[in-house]
Design a protein around this motif. Sequence first.
Motif, PDB file in Angstrom:
ATOM      1  N   PRO A   1       0.849  -1.198   0.000  1.00  0.00           N
ATOM      2  CA  PRO A   1       0.000   0.000   0.000  1.00  0.00           C
ATOM      3  C   PRO A   1       0.886   1.249   0.000  1.00  0.00           C
ATOM      4  O   PRO A   1       1.850   1.325   0.743  1.00  0.00           O
ATOM      5  CB  PRO A   1      -0.784  -0.118   1.318  1.00  0.00           C
ATOM      6  CG  PRO A   1      -0.639  -1.552   1.733  1.00  0.00           C
ATOM      7  CD  PRO A   1       0.696  -1.994   1.225  1.00  0.00           C
ATOM      8  N   ILE A   2       0.572   2.199  -0.851  1.00  0.00           N
ATOM      9  CA  ILE A   2       1.360   3.423  -0.963  1.00  0.00           C
ATOM     10  C   ILE A   2       0.539   4.594  -0.429  1.00  0.00           C
ATOM     11  O   ILE A   2      -0.580   4.836  -0.890  1.00  0.00           O
ATOM     12  CB  ILE A   2       1.768   3.705  -2.418  1.00  0.00           C
ATOM     13  CG1 ILE A   2       2.582   2.527  -2.970  1.00  0.00           C
ATOM     14  CG2 ILE A   2       2.549   5.004  -2.522  1.00  0.00           C
ATOM     15  CD1 ILE A   2       3.890   2.283  -2.262  1.00  0.00           C
ATOM     16  N   CYS A   3       1.097   5.284   0.548  1.00  0.00           N
ATOM     17  CA  CYS A   3       0.451   6.485   1.068  1.00  0.00           C
ATOM     18  C   CYS A   3       0.841   7.664   0.183  1.00  0.00           C
ATOM     19  O   CYS A   3       2.034   7.979   0.056  1.00  0.00           O
ATOM     20  CB  CYS A   3       0.888   6.747   2.516  1.00  0.00           C
ATOM     21  SG  CYS A   3       0.340   5.477   3.675  1.00  0.00           S
ATOM     22  N   LEU A   4      -0.132   8.270  -0.424  1.00  0.00           N
ATOM     23  CA  LEU A   4       0.149   9.386  -1.314  1.00  0.00           C
ATOM     24  C   LEU A   4       0.529  10.628  -0.519  1.00  0.00           C
ATOM     25  O   LEU A   4      -0.019  10.894   0.548  1.00  0.00           O
ATOM     26  CB  LEU A   4      -1.079   9.687  -2.169  1.00  0.00           C
ATOM     27  CG  LEU A   4      -1.568   8.549  -3.062  1.00  0.00           C
ATOM     28  CD1 LEU A   4      -2.806   8.989  -3.828  1.00  0.00           C
ATOM     29  CD2 LEU A   4      -0.486   8.107  -4.023  1.00  0.00           C
ATOM     30  N   SER A   5       1.465  11.388  -1.051  1.00  0.00           N
ATOM     31  CA  SER A   5       1.874  12.633  -0.410  1.00  0.00           C
ATOM     32  C   SER A   5       0.781  13.686  -0.578  1.00  0.00           C
ATOM     33  O   SER A   5      -0.043  13.612  -1.499  1.00  0.00           O
ATOM     34  CB  SER A   5       3.184  13.141  -1.022  1.00  0.00           C
ATOM     35  OG  SER A   5       2.978  13.523  -2.371  1.00  0.00           O
ATOM     36  N   MET A   6       0.773  14.673   0.299  1.00  0.00           N
ATOM     37  CA  MET A   6      -0.208  15.751   0.198  1.00  0.00           C
ATOM     38  C   MET A   6      -0.046  16.496  -1.117  1.00  0.00           C
ATOM     39  O   MET A   6      -1.024  16.918  -1.744  1.00  0.00           O
ATOM     40  CB  MET A   6      -0.041  16.711   1.374  1.00  0.00           C
ATOM     41  CG  MET A   6      -1.100  17.804   1.431  1.00  0.00           C
ATOM     42  SD  MET A   6      -2.795  17.135   1.539  1.00  0.00           S
ATOM     43  CE  MET A   6      -2.722  16.350   3.155  1.00  0.00           C
ATOM     44  N   LYS A   7       1.202  16.636  -1.573  1.00  0.00           N
ATOM     45  CA  LYS A   7       1.466  17.313  -2.843  1.00  0.00           C
ATOM     46  C   LYS A   7       0.807  16.558  -3.991  1.00  0.00           C
ATOM     47  O   LYS A   7       0.186  17.163  -4.881  1.00  0.00           O
ATOM     48  CB  LYS A   7       2.975  17.411  -3.072  1.00  0.00           C
ATOM     49  CG  LYS A   7       3.353  18.100  -4.372  1.00  0.00           C
ATOM     50  CD  LYS A   7       4.863  18.173  -4.533  1.00  0.00           C
ATOM     51  CE  LYS A   7       5.248  18.847  -5.839  1.00  0.00           C
ATOM     52  NZ  LYS A   7       6.723  18.913  -6.021  1.00  0.00           N
ATOM     53  N   HIS A   8       0.928  15.216  -3.976  1.00  0.00           N
ATOM     54  CA  HIS A   8       0.329  14.409  -5.035  1.00  0.00           C
ATOM     55  C   HIS A   8      -1.193  14.484  -4.982  1.00  0.00           C
ATOM     56  O   HIS A   8      -1.850  14.598  -6.029  1.00  0.00           O
ATOM     57  CB  HIS A   8       0.787  12.956  -4.888  1.00  0.00           C
ATOM     58  CG  HIS A   8       0.247  12.050  -5.947  1.00  0.00           C
ATOM     59  ND1 HIS A   8       0.805  11.957  -7.199  1.00  0.00           N
ATOM     60  CD2 HIS A   8      -0.832  11.207  -5.951  1.00  0.00           C
ATOM     61  CE1 HIS A   8       0.122  11.087  -7.925  1.00  0.00           C
ATOM     62  NE2 HIS A   8      -0.870  10.619  -7.194  1.00  0.00           N
ATOM     63  N   ILE A   9      -1.748  14.442  -3.770  1.00  0.00           N
ATOM     64  CA  ILE A   9      -3.202  14.507  -3.616  1.00  0.00           C
ATOM     65  C   ILE A   9      -3.741  15.826  -4.150  1.00  0.00           C
ATOM     66  O   ILE A   9      -4.734  15.878  -4.885  1.00  0.00           O
ATOM     67  CB  ILE A   9      -3.593  14.327  -2.132  1.00  0.00           C
ATOM     68  CG1 ILE A   9      -3.277  12.894  -1.672  1.00  0.00           C
ATOM     69  CG2 ILE A   9      -5.079  14.634  -1.925  1.00  0.00           C
ATOM     70  CD1 ILE A   9      -3.456  12.674  -0.195  1.00  0.00           C
TER      71      ILE A   9
ATOM     72  N   SER B   1      -2.330  17.725  -6.333  1.00  0.00           N
ATOM     73  CA  SER B   1      -2.159  17.729  -7.780  1.00  0.00           C
ATOM     74  C   SER B   1      -3.287  16.975  -8.474  1.00  0.00           C
ATOM     75  O   SER B   1      -3.831  17.431  -9.490  1.00  0.00           O
ATOM     76  CB  SER B   1      -0.805  17.108  -8.146  1.00  0.00           C
ATOM     77  OG  SER B   1      -0.652  16.990  -9.544  1.00  0.00           O
ATOM     78  N   GLU B   2      -3.665  15.817  -7.932  1.00  0.00           N
ATOM     79  CA  GLU B   2      -4.743  15.023  -8.526  1.00  0.00           C
ATOM     80  C   GLU B   2      -6.087  15.740  -8.419  1.00  0.00           C
ATOM     81  O   GLU B   2      -6.911  15.692  -9.339  1.00  0.00           O
ATOM     82  CB  GLU B   2      -4.820  13.652  -7.843  1.00  0.00           C
ATOM     83  CG  GLU B   2      -3.640  12.740  -8.137  1.00  0.00           C
ATOM     84  CD  GLU B   2      -3.474  12.475  -9.626  1.00  0.00           C
ATOM     85  OE1 GLU B   2      -4.462  12.104 -10.277  1.00  0.00           O
ATOM     86  OE2 GLU B   2      -2.348  12.649 -10.127  1.00  0.00           O
ATOM     87  N   ILE B   3      -6.306  16.408  -7.284  1.00  0.00           N
ATOM     88  CA  ILE B   3      -7.550  17.161  -7.112  1.00  0.00           C
ATOM     89  C   ILE B   3      -7.614  18.298  -8.127  1.00  0.00           C
ATOM     90  O   ILE B   3      -8.659  18.544  -8.749  1.00  0.00           O
ATOM     91  CB  ILE B   3      -7.662  17.715  -5.674  1.00  0.00           C
ATOM     92  CG1 ILE B   3      -7.886  16.560  -4.677  1.00  0.00           C
ATOM     93  CG2 ILE B   3      -8.800  18.719  -5.565  1.00  0.00           C
ATOM     94  CD1 ILE B   3      -7.868  16.986  -3.230  1.00  0.00           C
ATOM     95  N   SER B   4      -6.482  18.984  -8.310  1.00  0.00           N
ATOM     96  CA  SER B   4      -6.432  20.084  -9.274  1.00  0.00           C
ATOM     97  C   SER B   4      -6.719  19.589 -10.680  1.00  0.00           C
ATOM     98  O   SER B   4      -7.443  20.237 -11.452  1.00  0.00           O
ATOM     99  CB  SER B   4      -5.059  20.761  -9.227  1.00  0.00           C
ATOM    100  OG  SER B   4      -4.828  21.370  -7.970  1.00  0.00           O
ATOM    101  N   LYS B   5      -6.159  18.414 -11.036  1.00  0.00           N
ATOM    102  CA  LYS B   5      -6.407  17.843 -12.355  1.00  0.00           C
ATOM    103  C   LYS B   5      -7.882  17.510 -12.536  1.00  0.00           C
ATOM    104  O   LYS B   5      -8.466  17.759 -13.598  1.00  0.00           O
ATOM    105  CB  LYS B   5      -5.559  16.585 -12.553  1.00  0.00           C
ATOM    106  CG  LYS B   5      -4.067  16.845 -12.699  1.00  0.00           C
ATOM    107  CD  LYS B   5      -3.322  15.531 -12.831  1.00  0.00           C
ATOM    108  CE  LYS B   5      -1.817  15.743 -12.880  1.00  0.00           C
ATOM    109  NZ  LYS B   5      -1.075  14.449 -12.939  1.00  0.00           N
ATOM    110  N   ALA B   6      -8.484  16.924 -11.487  1.00  0.00           N
ATOM    111  CA  ALA B   6      -9.899  16.535 -11.564  1.00  0.00           C
ATOM    112  C   ALA B   6     -10.792  17.767 -11.724  1.00  0.00           C
ATOM    113  O   ALA B   6     -11.756  17.763 -12.497  1.00  0.00           O
ATOM    114  CB  ALA B   6     -10.290  15.743 -10.324  1.00  0.00           C
ATOM    115  N   ILE B   7     -10.471  18.824 -10.976  1.00  0.00           N
ATOM    116  CA  ILE B   7     -11.251  20.066 -11.068  1.00  0.00           C
ATOM    117  C   ILE B   7     -11.137  20.658 -12.467  1.00  0.00           C
ATOM    118  O   ILE B   7     -12.125  21.096 -13.057  1.00  0.00           O
ATOM    119  CB  ILE B   7     -10.770  21.079 -10.008  1.00  0.00           C
ATOM    120  CG1 ILE B   7     -11.146  20.598  -8.602  1.00  0.00           C
ATOM    121  CG2 ILE B   7     -11.369  22.465 -10.273  1.00  0.00           C
ATOM    122  CD1 ILE B   7     -10.571  21.440  -7.488  1.00  0.00           C
TER     123      ILE B   7
END
Length: 284
Positions: A143-151, A153-159
């Motif tokens: 299991p990989i815990c995603l970094s806050m930076k990655h999270i 970034s993914e939220i920004s992409k989704a938005i």
Amino acid sequence: METYAQEGRWMLHLHRRFENAWKVGCALVCILDNIEKFSEQKRLSDEASVFMAELKAIEAAIMSANSHHFSSVKIISDSRSVLQALCNPNNCTTPIATIKSLLGSSKTSCELIWTKAHVGTEGNEIADRYAKEATTREEVDLPICLSMKHIKSEISKAILLDWQHQWSTSSKGRAVHELCPLVCSQRIHGNYFLNQIITGHGAIASYQHKFFNSSPVCSCGREIEDRVHIIFNCEIWKHIRGKFFPKNFSNRTLQQLLNHKQAIIGVELIMKTKLNKIVETLQT
């Protein structure tokens, strides 16, 4: 002793708007005297990146070398970006720091080597095949815990993707969409005069007609006054076009003209002049 560390990634297409689901795996294979001695395969969380998978493969190779009490190994990877990150003394992110710490405390002498991918290097091709097989496992091994930076970034992409979908499918703002089909999060500097051409609003007669029941016909008397007529056809602004527009402007699109530095000056001057005339009319 050579240990090939490899990542693998298989894509599964899902019927979800804006998203693809990935399965991620990593693997290593130990080669001694051209003979495969052992291998390891692990499936990572689907959110893990290829970069992270390669790091985990190298980490597993170091730990495996220690557990087998090898005196020295060559850890061969085809990820130049990962090896460069490990060589960077200023890179102190957690996964990089973990591997650096393992290398520093390892009783096994580990040499990290880059090899070109998909050129037939046997150990690397085997590790690649094992990594892909790892993606077929039902259970996640790492299991990989995603970094806050990655999270973030993914939220920004989704938005951004959701914003693009709404902008592309909306029935409103189509005049602007024609010139600006792609959304962008970068701040823009508005120009009151140019915005009237971009939107088709403001002092343009066809727009004024909707609200004030005024004539939609251009003051030149030839056509309905919309932004295309103003920029390309109206005789009133012929002298401005001749001064600021490129010679072949009639073969260009409105979008191309609005990206032309000199043409923008001309367009702005046209709209300023039109607005001044409207103000003068209202004052009389």
